[in-house]
Motif scaffolding. Structure first.
Motif, PDB file in Angstrom:
ATOM      1  N   HIS A 565       0.789  -0.993   0.017  1.00  0.00           N
ATOM      2  CA  HIS A 565      -0.027  -0.107   0.133  1.00  0.00           C
ATOM      3  C   HIS A 565       1.024   1.204   0.093  1.00  0.00           C
ATOM      4  CE1 HIS A 565      -3.336  -2.786   1.134  1.00  0.00           C
ATOM      5  NE2 HIS A 565      -2.230  -3.491   1.999  1.00  0.00           N
ATOM      6  N   LEU A 574       1.792  10.789  -7.079  1.00  0.00           N
ATOM      7  CA  LEU A 574       0.544   9.859  -7.478  1.00  0.00           C
ATOM      8  C   LEU A 574       0.837   9.060  -8.883  1.00  0.00           C
ATOM      9  CD1 LEU A 574      -2.213   8.396  -7.184  1.00  0.00           C
ATOM     10  CD2 LEU A 574      -3.084  10.764  -8.189  1.00  0.00           C
ATOM     11  N   ALA A 577       3.386   6.264  -8.163  1.00  0.00           N
ATOM     12  CA  ALA A 577       2.605   5.314  -7.448  1.00  0.00           C
ATOM     13  C   ALA A 577       1.877   4.353  -8.377  1.00  0.00           C
ATOM     14  CB  ALA A 577       1.743   5.846  -6.168  1.00  0.00           C
ATOM     15  N   ILE A 585      -3.433   2.713  -3.099  1.00  0.00           N
ATOM     16  CA  ILE A 585      -2.965   4.034  -2.788  1.00  0.00           C
ATOM     17  C   ILE A 585      -3.815   4.915  -2.182  1.00  0.00           C
ATOM     18  CG2 ILE A 585      -2.073   6.079  -4.035  1.00  0.00           C
ATOM     19  CD1 ILE A 585      -1.573   4.481  -6.695  1.00  0.00           C
ATOM     20  N   ILE A 602      -6.934   7.094  -9.663  1.00  0.00           N
ATOM     21  CA  ILE A 602      -6.437   5.574  -9.184  1.00  0.00           C
ATOM     22  C   ILE A 602      -7.713   4.810  -9.440  1.00  0.00           C
ATOM     23  CG2 ILE A 602      -6.275   4.558  -7.200  1.00  0.00           C
ATOM     24  CD1 ILE A 602      -5.300   7.218  -5.734  1.00  0.00           C
TER      25      ILE A 602
END
Length: 843
Positions: A565, A574, A577, A585, A602
């Motif tokens: 995570h 972001l 990620a 996320i 996301i």
């Protein structure tokens, strides 16, 4: 027949006044200065680890308080580890048996434990529960608390909103030291010294000087280099409004302070509270304020209680006691100093010369006790002061330096009757007693007394009243004899006499005996009112809880899938990620209203989206709760108040809730208590080391623990905004210009480490440890114990570093990277290097 007690007016109601006691001298000073309650710790499980009483002393301590009508509250306000639960139970049982009036707790597991084993022992939620809203108070009620101590960062308007929204008793600090962090949310001592503030071992890193780095360049702070060291709370002028709001208790901070401090602060707030209850203004507050400044002060003010003003709460010139500002240096001679002084100075006074304008904060200050004072220019208020031989280095003092009087022996002499009591001294502070005197000829004279808490006692004469030949008993005679209460803990307040129409007589000796007997009965009533808890009322439970939650055996063969995570704090992080394809996320953005497009971004990738809530929510910030819910994604819950609101949502519609480290889960009782309410999983407090995390996981389902494997400890979480204070002239977010949105700042400590500072949506600041804390060397042990959910938290890492760190962990979990190589890669991809930090396991 009427109950005589019902005819006696009840003593006037008002909030309790609660004073601190680190030992016997302070406890006795609090009693004689007029405290209604005293709070103190034991020599373990107390947030002031260096002071307190032993368990064996408890009966004597509580007996001394109760005989004087004072309540005794025992602080049990630290987090408790699993291997300490049985010891904690023994302490709670002893506290209940001794007759404590309450236990003050931080740990929700300990609240549950106390409620179970000692159901008649009142539980108060400590300020270290970080309660800043009615919702937080209601959550504390779920765990058995009847009262909560509110955070010191609340304004009067906030306190009033909380009072209007909950029936919980509210306790409010009115005087003493302020922590720059929210209580319970400071991890600086844990991060930098391995000694947790949540365990009573604060190292006071907030009182150190720091350099401010803005956008990579040093910012000149002038004399204000202690930029995290707030002044001390002083709220005497706010007492009338607190009474009007209806708080239950006014609390004075200071279990590390001496008996003079306890005496002076209690006296001052006793007068202010009594005057406020009568609708009057306390007399001579200016003199009292000066006395309190003299005894201990880093600069007094109401600070957050009067509303936010970031230019005031942290002055930053010095982190320690200053006393009273008396003037400034005018001239420096070889053997004396001439100062312009607005205050009186005498031989024996202590002074310090404040050279913050020109000297390094690391240099010791000049100061000492004055040997002689001569007035050389009365009109210009100029004094020449001299010191003993070699007491002062006059070469380190300059014209213009501020002069503070740090001690005043005369004030200590004034306080001596209260602060330095002899063993057999008569009471100084006495409490009111109301008397109803009734009787008729041929019947006994009955005296009924009423004191605090509705306690009533009665005595009657052995011989009946006789018809008086001359003037009989009257109100004046009775007042004269029954009012002779010197040497007792009472004074006569209200008196009503009803002996019929015919004059009656009773010898004065009989009246005097009745008075003595009545005092003895009143003292006994106080003792009985605070009865100790009997064995039948106690229910030891830890043993059965441990049986119900046995420590699970480690299964090295477990091959469940590891879940990674990521938590990011910018849109740039972001993007990186998402490329790493983690299980989830979490977005922890400064501006909440930039969250929705990021959540959608996301979701579009099939990754689970989560948002992190603020760690603090005040009464005026409920719109944040509604907005978080509207995002329709999982929520990392960082405050008990938010959890209370989210649990109102029907379970079928409720988003997945992940309890974060700020809920301070340190044992399996706390963990299970929160999980049973509806949390999907929980992250343990930073106070647990790597092995304690393993032991916690072995008493619960390990899949419901999400541990942080990489991250920067949030060392300070503060209402004070460094951005506003040093990058603007504004007082709050309405006029500061929001420099947090356009500048990056860090604090440099004396070791040269840079610690980034970030603001949240409520303008609260978090100072993060510069070094990333990594768990690499304990990952094999964690995986062996069944832990499978690992979180990586980023603060100021670049997108490239986010990618490198996440991919390094992924390679480790797939077996493509050794533990040693993982450690090496993390070190080179962390802006300020890495540290073991709070994961360190002592030998």
């Amino acid at each position: 027949m009427k109950n005589p007690a019902s005819e006696i007016p009840n003593p006037r109601k008002s909030p309790e006044l609660m004073s601190p006691a680190g030992g016997w001298p302070q406890l006795l000073a609090a009693i004689e200065a007029g405290a209604d309650a005293v709070y103190f710790g034991l020599d373990h499980f107390s947030a002031r680890a260096k002071v307190g009483f032993t368990v064996e002393e408890l009966p004597e301590v509580l007996g001394a308080l109760h005989e004087r009508g004072v309540m005794g509250f025992v602080t049990f306000n630290t987090l408790v580890f699993d291997d300490e639960l049985q010891r904690a139970e023994h302490a709670i049982l002893a506290i209940a048996r001794a007759g404590a009036d309450s236990i003050i707790v931080q740990d929700v597991g300990i609240a549950q434990l106390a409620r179970t084993i000692a159901p008649y022992l009142p539980i108060h939620g400590s300020t270290q529960m970080s309660i800043t809203s009615a919702q937080g108070a209601e959550m504390a009620k779920r765990f058995g608390c009847s009262r909560v101590v509110l955070g010191r960062e609340l304004s009067l308007a906030d306190i009033r909103r909380i009072r209007d929204a909950t029936d919980m008793e509210l306790e409010v600090f009115v005087h003493g030291a302020l922590c720059v962090s929210y209580s319970g949310q400071c991890f600086s001592s844990e991060a930098w010294g391995g000694r947790s503030a949540n365990r009573g071992k604060c190292a006071q890193a907030c009182r150190l000087s720091y350099d401010l780095v803005v956008d990579g360049a040093d910012r000149d702070l002038g004399p204000d280099r202690y930029l995290l060291s707030p002044g001390d709370l002083y709220a005497i002028e706010q007492v009338p409004e607190l009474v009007d709001i209806g708080v239950s208790c006014l609390k004075i901070e200071g279990r590390y302070k001496d008996e003079h401090y306890v005496a002076a602060t209690t006296l001052a707030y006793r007068r202010a509270l009594d005057a406020a209850v009568l609708g009057q203004k306390s007399s001579d507050q200016n003199a009292e304020r000066q006395n309190l400044e003299q005894l201990y002060s880093r600069g007094l003010g109401p600070w957050f209680m009067q509303g936010t003003n970031h230019q005031q709460v942290v002055q930053g010139r010095a982190p320690r006691h200053r006393g009273v500002l008396v003037g400034a240096v005018a001239e420096v001679f070889r053997d004396s100093i001439v100062i312009t002084s607005q205050k009186e100075l005498r031989a024996g006074d202590g002074v310090v010369f404040d050279a913050a304008d020109w000297r390094s904060p690391d240099e010791p200050e000049e100061g000492g006790n004055i040997f002689s004072v001569d007035g050389i220019d009365v009109a210009r208020k100029r004094l020449r002061i001299r010191f003993g031989n070699n007491a002062i280095d006059f070469g380190r003092i300059r014209s213009g330096d501020r002069v503070w009087r740090t001690s005043d022996p005369q004030l200590l002499i004034q306080l001596k009757p209260i602060a330095k009591r002899g063993p057999n001294a008569d009471p100084v502070y006495t409490r009111p007693v109301s008397l109803l005197v009734t009787g008729q000829a041929g019947q006994p004279l009955v005296i009924t007394a009423s004191i605090e808490n509705g306690l009533v006692a009665s005595v009657h004469s052995q011989q009946p009243l006789a018809i008086a030949n001359n003037q009989g008993i009257n109100t004046e005679t009775v007042r004269q004899q029954l009012g002779r209460l010197g040497g007792t803990p009472f004074h006569l307040d209200d008196l009503q006499v009803d002996t019929g129409t015919a004059p009656v007589f009773l010898p004065v000796s009989q009246l005097n005996k009745l008075r003595r007997d009545l005092v003895a009965k009143l003292v006994e009533q106080r003792k009985r009112h605070r009865q100790t808890t009997t064995a039948s009322e106690l229910h030891p439970s830890v043993g059965s809880w441990l049986i119900d939650h046995p420590s699970r055996a480690i299964d090295p063969s477990s091959n469940k899938q590891v879940e990674l995570h990521l938590l990011v704090r910018s849109a740039q992080q972001l993007a990186a990620a998402i490329e790493c394809r983690p299980s989830s996320i979490t977005l922890d953005y400064l501006e909440l209203y930039g969250l929705r497009p990021s959540v959608d971004q996301i979701r579009d990738t099939g990754i689970v989206a989560r948002v992190a809530s603020p760690r603090v929510l005040k009464p005026s910030e409920q719109n944040i709760v509604h907005f978080l819910i509207s995002l329709d994604c999982a929520i990392v819950v960082r405050s008990a108040g938010l959890l209370h609101d989210l649990l109102k949502i029907p379970q079928s519609d409720r988003p997945a809730l992940i309890g974060d480290f700020s809920l301070n889960v340190a044992n399996f009782v706390s963990a299970n208590s929160l999980l049973e309410l509806g949390l999907h999983s929980i992250t343990p407090t930073w106070d647990l080391n790597a092995e304690q995390i393993v032991q916690l996981s072995l008493r619960m389902e390990p899949a419901r623990l999400e541990v942080i494997a990489f991250g920067h400890l949030p060392v300070f979480h503060t209402e004070h905004c460094v951005f506003c204070r040093f990058l603007s002239n504004g007082t709050d977010n309405t006029n500061c210009g929001h420099p947090c949105e356009t500048h990056q700042i860090s604090l440099r400590d004396k070791q040269g480490r840079l610690h980034p500072v970030m603001a949240d949506v409520g303008c609260r600041n978090t100072v993060f440890g510069g070094e990333a804390q990594v768990s690499a060397q304990w990952l094999p042990r964690w995986i062996e114990a069944g832990l499978r959910n690992f979180r990586l938290e980023f603060v100021h890492e670049t997108p490239e570093q986010v990618t490198a760190v996440a991919n390094s962990f992924r390679s480790y979990f797939t077996g493509d990277l050794s533990t040693q190589l993982l450690r090496e890669r993390l070190a080179v991809n962390s802006p300020a290097g890495t540290t073991i930090g709070s994961y360190f396991v002592p030998a």
